[in-house]
Design a protein around this motif. Sequence first.
Motif, short mmCIF file in Angstrom:
data_model
loop_
_atom_site.label_atom_id
_atom_site.label_comp_id
_atom_site.label_asym_id
_atom_site.label_seq_id
_atom_site.Cartn_x
_atom_site.Cartn_y
_atom_site.Cartn_z
N GLY A 102 -8.70 2.77 5.21
CA GLY A 102 -8.15 4.04 5.68
C GLY A 102 -6.75 4.33 5.20
N LEU A 103 -6.14 3.35 4.54
CA LEU A 103 -4.78 3.53 4.01
C LEU A 103 -4.85 4.28 2.69
CD1 LEU A 103 -1.71 2.87 3.92
CD2 LEU A 103 -2.34 0.74 2.75
N THR A 104 -4.07 5.35 2.56
CA THR A 104 -4.01 6.09 1.30
C THR A 104 -2.57 6.23 0.83
OG1 THR A 104 -3.78 8.29 2.32
CG2 THR A 104 -6.03 7.45 1.98
N VAL A 105 -2.41 6.27 -0.46
CA VAL A 105 -1.08 6.46 -1.05
C VAL A 105 -0.50 7.80 -0.61
CG1 VAL A 105 0.18 6.79 -3.21
CG2 VAL A 105 -1.54 4.98 -3.03
N GLU A 106 -1.36 8.81 -0.53
CA GLU A 106 -0.90 10.14 -0.14
C GLU A 106 -0.31 10.14 1.27
OE1 GLU A 106 -3.56 10.41 -3.49
OE2 GLU A 106 -3.80 9.44 -1.54
N ALA A 107 -0.94 9.42 2.18
CA ALA A 107 -0.44 9.38 3.55
C ALA A 107 0.90 8.67 3.62
CB ALA A 107 -1.46 8.67 4.45
N VAL A 108 1.04 7.60 2.85
CA VAL A 108 2.32 6.88 2.82
C VAL A 108 3.42 7.79 2.30
CG1 VAL A 108 3.57 4.97 1.75
CG2 VAL A 108 1.21 4.62 2.53
N CYS A 109 3.14 8.48 1.20
CA CYS A 109 4.15 9.35 0.60
C CYS A 109 4.53 10.50 1.52
CB CYS A 109 3.63 9.90 -0.73
SG CYS A 109 3.41 8.64 -2.00
N ALA A 110 3.54 11.04 2.24
CA ALA A 110 3.82 12.15 3.15
C ALA A 110 4.78 11.73 4.24
CB ALA A 110 2.51 12.66 3.75
N GLU A 111 4.61 10.51 4.74
CA GLU A 111 5.49 10.04 5.82
C GLU A 111 6.90 9.72 5.32
OE1 GLU A 111 4.61 7.70 8.96
OE2 GLU A 111 2.52 8.34 9.22
N VAL A 112 6.98 9.16 4.12
CA VAL A 112 8.29 8.78 3.58
C VAL A 112 9.01 9.99 2.99
CG1 VAL A 112 9.46 7.31 1.88
CG2 VAL A 112 7.50 6.44 3.14
N GLY A 113 8.23 11.00 2.57
CA GLY A 113 8.83 12.20 2.00
C GLY A 113 9.10 12.08 0.52
N VAL A 114 8.20 11.40 -0.20
CA VAL A 114 8.33 11.27 -1.65
C VAL A 114 7.01 11.65 -2.30
CG1 VAL A 114 10.06 9.44 -1.47
CG2 VAL A 114 7.63 8.84 -1.66
N SER A 115 7.02 11.81 -3.61
CA SER A 115 5.81 12.15 -4.34
C SER A 115 4.99 10.90 -4.64
CB SER A 115 6.17 12.85 -5.65
OG SER A 115 6.83 11.94 -6.52
N THR A 116 3.72 11.10 -4.96
CA THR A 116 2.89 9.96 -5.34
C THR A 116 3.41 9.34 -6.64
OG1 THR A 116 1.35 11.46 -6.47
CG2 THR A 116 0.81 10.82 -4.21
N ARG A 117 4.01 10.15 -7.49
CA ARG A 117 4.60 9.62 -8.72
C ARG A 117 5.71 8.63 -8.39
NH1 ARG A 117 7.27 13.20 -13.68
NH2 ARG A 117 7.89 11.41 -14.97
N ALA A 132 3.44 1.64 4.56
CA ALA A 132 2.12 1.17 4.16
C ALA A 132 1.61 0.10 5.13
CB ALA A 132 2.16 0.62 2.73
N LEU A 133 2.47 -0.83 5.51
CA LEU A 133 2.08 -1.87 6.46
C LEU A 133 1.67 -1.27 7.80
CD1 LEU A 133 4.87 -4.50 5.69
CD2 LEU A 133 2.42 -4.88 5.41
N ARG A 134 2.45 -0.33 8.27
CA ARG A 134 2.16 0.28 9.57
C ARG A 134 0.86 1.07 9.54
NH1 ARG A 134 3.51 5.14 11.08
NH2 ARG A 134 5.18 5.33 9.52
N LEU A 135 0.65 1.85 8.48
CA LEU A 135 -0.57 2.65 8.39
C LEU A 135 -1.81 1.78 8.19
CD1 LEU A 135 0.63 5.72 6.27
CD2 LEU A 135 0.29 5.55 8.74
N ALA A 136 -1.65 0.68 7.45
CA ALA A 136 -2.78 -0.24 7.28
C ALA A 136 -3.14 -0.89 8.61
CB ALA A 136 -2.43 -1.31 6.24
N GLU A 137 -2.11 -1.18 9.39
CA GLU A 137 -2.33 -1.76 10.71
C GLU A 137 -3.06 -0.78 11.62
OE1 GLU A 137 1.17 -2.87 13.10
OE2 GLU A 137 0.52 -4.93 12.74
N GLN A 138 -2.74 0.49 11.49
CA GLN A 138 -3.34 1.52 12.34
C GLN A 138 -4.73 1.93 11.88
OE1 GLN A 138 -0.49 4.71 12.19
NE2 GLN A 138 0.96 3.71 13.58
#
Length: 203
Positions: free
Chosen positions: A41-56, A30-36
């Motif tokens: 532009g930061l979304t929970v979905e993008a964070v989860c996609a990179e980490v490989g977990v669900s939004t839940r 989340a920190l890295r994507l917010a920085e970018q």
Amino acid sequence: MGVVVREGMYVPGLRERKKQATRQALRETALRLAEQHGLDGLTVEAVCAEVGVSTRTFFNYFPSKEDALVGDGPALPPDAVVDRIFAEHAADGPIAGASAVLLHMVDTGTQPDVRHKAQMFERFPTLVPALLAKFAAFERSLAEAVARNMGPAPRPDFYPELVAACAVTAMRVAAKRWSTGDREESLASYTHGVFEVFRKELA
């Protein structure tokens, strides 16, 4: 389940370590994507996609993307560790004990996260109130530790809150100055220097 072993070190169990690793991965991403991409532009979905977990899974750890950026804030070690540190500095008083607890936290903490987080708050000031709320909660927990360990000497009822507020402010000043500086000095070394001045001035 964590255990306390010799020299006051807290060792979490395997399940807890896995949860901590997932939480840390979500925060760092989340920190890295917010920085970018900026906060908008930061979304929970993008964070989860990179980490490989669900939004839940994300929402099991953080109520919002802002909470992921702020994190938990500082937290005291287990009471047994805190009380041991206060006991070791009992002869020098509660201020020395509170300072030693915070220095112990810095010595066993992660420096890059402090610098990264400070830079994020400079860039996204809307996150500052949430961070201050985390520090307020931490300050209350430190005041409780001071009250529990300040000994029989007569002191005003506000004394624990005063010691905690001053000690936490010294820690925040040290972290902020270190995070924005160009020096190669470590956070631990820098914070020890700040607390040396803090203890002398309040002695």
